[in-house]
Design an enzyme around this catalytic site. Structure first.
Site, short mmCIF file in Angstrom:
data_model
loop_
_atom_site.label_atom_id
_atom_site.label_comp_id
_atom_site.label_asym_id
_atom_site.label_seq_id
_atom_site.Cartn_x
_atom_site.Cartn_y
_atom_site.Cartn_z
CG LEU A 124 10.96 1.61 -3.82
CD1 LEU A 124 12.33 1.24 -4.36
CD2 LEU A 124 11.14 2.66 -2.71
CB ALA A 129 10.79 -5.24 -2.32
N GLY A 130 8.70 -3.87 0.22
CA GLY A 130 7.99 -2.63 0.56
C GLY A 130 8.87 -1.81 1.48
NE ARG A 269 -26.15 15.50 18.38
CZ ARG A 269 -27.28 14.88 18.16
NH1 ARG A 269 -28.19 15.39 17.35
NH2 ARG A 269 -27.51 13.71 18.73
CD GLN A 337 -15.99 8.45 20.55
OE1 GLN A 337 -15.66 7.76 19.61
NE2 GLN A 337 -16.77 8.00 21.51
CB ILE A 338 -16.55 15.46 18.19
CG1 ILE A 338 -15.46 15.57 19.27
CG2 ILE A 338 -17.42 16.72 18.15
CD1 ILE A 338 -14.39 16.60 18.98
N GLY A 340 -20.24 11.60 16.88
CA GLY A 340 -21.08 10.53 17.42
C GLY A 340 -21.65 9.66 16.30
N GLY A 341 -22.94 9.31 16.42
CA GLY A 341 -23.57 8.45 15.41
C GLY A 341 -23.42 9.02 14.01
CD GLU A 364 5.17 9.63 -0.57
OE1 GLU A 364 6.09 10.39 -0.21
OE2 GLU A 364 4.32 9.96 -1.42
N1 COS Z 1 19.72 10.06 1.62
C1 COS Z 1 20.82 9.63 0.95
N2 COS Z 1 21.30 8.38 1.07
C2 COS Z 1 20.66 7.53 1.89
C3 COS Z 1 19.52 7.90 2.62
C4 COS Z 1 19.05 9.22 2.46
N3 COS Z 1 17.97 9.67 3.12
N4 COS Z 1 19.09 6.86 3.35
C5 COS Z 1 19.96 5.84 3.10
N5 COS Z 1 20.89 6.26 2.21
C6 COS Z 1 22.04 5.50 1.70
C7 COS Z 1 22.90 5.01 2.86
O1 COS Z 1 23.83 6.02 3.24
C8 COS Z 1 23.57 3.80 2.27
O2 COS Z 1 24.65 4.22 1.47
P1 COS Z 1 26.12 3.56 1.64
O3 COS Z 1 25.93 2.11 1.29
O4 COS Z 1 26.98 4.30 0.66
O5 COS Z 1 26.49 3.76 3.06
C9 COS Z 1 22.50 3.25 1.33
O6 COS Z 1 21.58 4.32 1.06
C10 COS Z 1 21.75 2.10 1.95
O7 COS Z 1 21.18 2.59 3.17
P2 COS Z 1 20.82 1.61 4.38
O8 COS Z 1 21.99 0.71 4.65
O9 COS Z 1 20.31 2.44 5.51
O10 COS Z 1 19.65 0.73 3.72
P3 COS Z 1 18.66 -0.31 4.36
O11 COS Z 1 18.45 -1.39 3.38
O12 COS Z 1 19.11 -0.68 5.72
O13 COS Z 1 17.26 0.48 4.41
C11 COS Z 1 15.50 1.84 5.23
C12 COS Z 1 17.01 1.54 5.13
C13 COS Z 1 14.73 0.80 6.00
C14 COS Z 1 15.45 3.16 5.96
C15 COS Z 1 14.94 1.99 3.79
O14 COS Z 1 14.83 0.73 3.16
C16 COS Z 1 13.56 2.64 3.74
O15 COS Z 1 13.45 3.86 3.84
N6 COS Z 1 12.52 1.83 3.59
C17 COS Z 1 11.16 2.34 3.38
C18 COS Z 1 10.91 2.52 1.93
C19 COS Z 1 9.60 3.18 1.71
O16 COS Z 1 9.39 4.31 2.09
N7 COS Z 1 8.69 2.44 1.08
C20 COS Z 1 7.40 2.99 0.81
C21 COS Z 1 7.00 2.74 -0.57
S1 COS Z 1 7.71 3.78 -1.73
S2 COS Z 1 6.37 5.17 -1.90
#
Ligand code: COS
Length: 383
Positions: A124, A129-130, A269, A337-338, A340-341, A364
């Site tokens: 992903l 994009a993270g 210790r 911390q427990i 120590g060194g 995640e």
């Molecule tokens: N289960 C099912 N659907 C979900 C959901 C979930 N847990 N979370 C969001 N959705 C759906 C929403 O309902 C929405 O659907 P609709 O458009 O039909 O309403 C859609 O997904 C988009 O959701 P949202 O508008 O909340 O998206 P955002 O872009 O605002 O993002 C966050 C929301 C920030 C919460 C999301 O981008 C996120 O979790 N980011 C972190 C990602 C991550 O964990 N990255 C780590 C690397 S991957 S290991």
């Protein structure tokens, strides 16, 4: 939900014995060599660790969320790198197929994942994009009965060992948000895929992450998860939601291990002619850690049981990930911390855990993302 207590007890005691007898003694060598020895990987496959969450009809153990959490509490009692090797298969790498895949896709891939014959990775994250996962730029353009994929995925756990990737890519360039994203199963030996060098990380030696570069990589259209375009972001969110309880459970396990090590050291210790465990300032660190581990454990079990009952646990999963991983960081800090060194010296291992657990608060979904999810849900419920 625990389906059969006796079977569960047998599984837990075999995982616990495996952790104690095989993994704990190998922690140092894994950290030194940055590799998990082949015989340990083989044994992991034999005891079924790769198939923990894959349904029994596909050759796995089909654990419920509560059962999986209990196993992760045990798995946490050693270096988290071991869990990483099978964790992406058990979790984010395979769950998209399980949750939204077709029966053909399940039949084709799940049995091979369950045995550990192939490892699944979750692709992903990208250079740009993270946390904002919906802004991903990797494209998948339809061309006959294939999609042509171009883009770069970053920090992909197990990428160098993966047999398949659950890949999130944009199939609709007009939709720059979540609705334009689709999920695919991509076989790692498909032409057009290059795996980058192992990333150099702060910790988690033995667990490998790398870039995955797609250049005109042709993926069969039949490999789109869910059969239609535009569902990939939701698949990813569902997968991550479950993964948050899994990571919280691991954080509880590692915190218990660190606390146990710190307690033994404090009892052993001596300073000022007495055990450092008898000093109240050390006792405060032990007691605060114990209470926080207990709280996180209760949260994980509660969220897991709710999920098993079919409740929506978006808020609870994020609460667990946030609290358990932050708690784990505090316990790591107190444990050093427990000691120590000695806590600063690599021979005692606690500094390695201190570095390893730092990742829990980031991957995640960072703590800040969990806060956003929790607060958004609260505001939505409030109307
Ligand atoms: N289960 C099912 N659907 C979900 C959901 C979930 N847990 N979370 C969001 N959705 C759906 C929403 O309902 C929405 O659907 P609709 O458009 O039909 O309403 C859609 O997904 C988009 O959701 P949202 O508008 O909340 O998206 P955002 O872009 O605002 O993002 C966050 C929301 C920030 C919460 C999301 O981008 C996120 O979790 N980011 C972190 C990602 C991550 O964990 N990255 C780590 C690397 S991957 S290991």
């Amino acid at each position: 939900m625990i389906r059969d207590q006796e079977t569960m007890n047998t599984l837990l005691s075999s995982v616990s014995r495996f952790v104690r007898e095989r993994l704990v003694p190998a922690e140092e060598i894994v950290a030194e060599t940055d590799e998990i020895p082949e015989d340990i990987v083989r044994d992991m496959k034999e005891i079924g660790l790769f198939g923990l969450t894959i349904p029994e009809n596909y050759g796995g153990l089909g654990l419920t969320m509560e059962e999986e959490s209990l196993v992760m509490f045990e798995m946490g009692k050693t270096s988290p790198a071991f869990r990483s090797l099978f964790g992406t298969t058990v979790g984010i790498g395979s769950q998209g197929i399980l949750m939204d895949g077709s029966s053909e896709q399940k039949e084709k891939y799940l049995p091979r994942l369950a045995t550990g014959e192939i490892i699944a990775s979750f692709a992903l994250t990208e250079p740009e994009a993270g946390s904002d996962a919906a802004s991903l730029r990797t494209t998948a353009v339809r061309d006959g009965d294939h999609y042509v994929v171009n883009g770069t995925k970053r920090y992909i756990t197990n990428a160098p060992h993966a047999g398949i990737f659950t890949l999130m890519a944009r199939t609709n360039p007009q939709d720059k948000g979540a609705g334009g994203v689709s999920a695919f199963i991509v076989e790692a030996d498909t032409p057009g895929i290059t795996i980058g060098k192992y990333d150099k990380k702060m910790g988690h030696r033995g667990a490998h992450t790398a870039d995955v570069i797609f250049e005109n990589c042709r993926v069969p259209a039949a490999n789109i998860i869910g059969g239609v375009e535009g569902k990939g972001f939701k698949t990813a969110m569902k997968v991550l939601e479950k993964g948050r309880i899994h990571i919280a459970a691991i954080a509880v396990g590692v915190a218990e291990r660190m606390l146990d090590d710190a307690l033994k050291y404090a009892v052993d210790r001596k300073q000022f002619n007495q055990r450092i465990a008898d000093f109240q300032l050390v006792q405060a660190m032990l007691a605060d850690s114990k209470a926080e581990v207990y709280a996180a454990k209760c949260m994980v079990i509660d969220a897991a049981q709710r999920r098993d009952r079919g409740e929506n646990v978006s808020t609870e999963a994020s609460c667990c990930k946030m609290f358990a991983t932050e708690m784990c960081g505090r316990v790591a800090d107190r444990a050093v911390q427990i000691f120590g060194g000695a806590g600063y010296m690599s021979e005692y291992g606690i500094e390695r855990f201190y570095r390893d657990v730092r990742l829990f608060r980031i991957y995640e979904g960072s703590t800040q993302i969990q806060q956003i999810v929790i607060a958004r849900n609260m505001i939505k419920e409030c109307g």
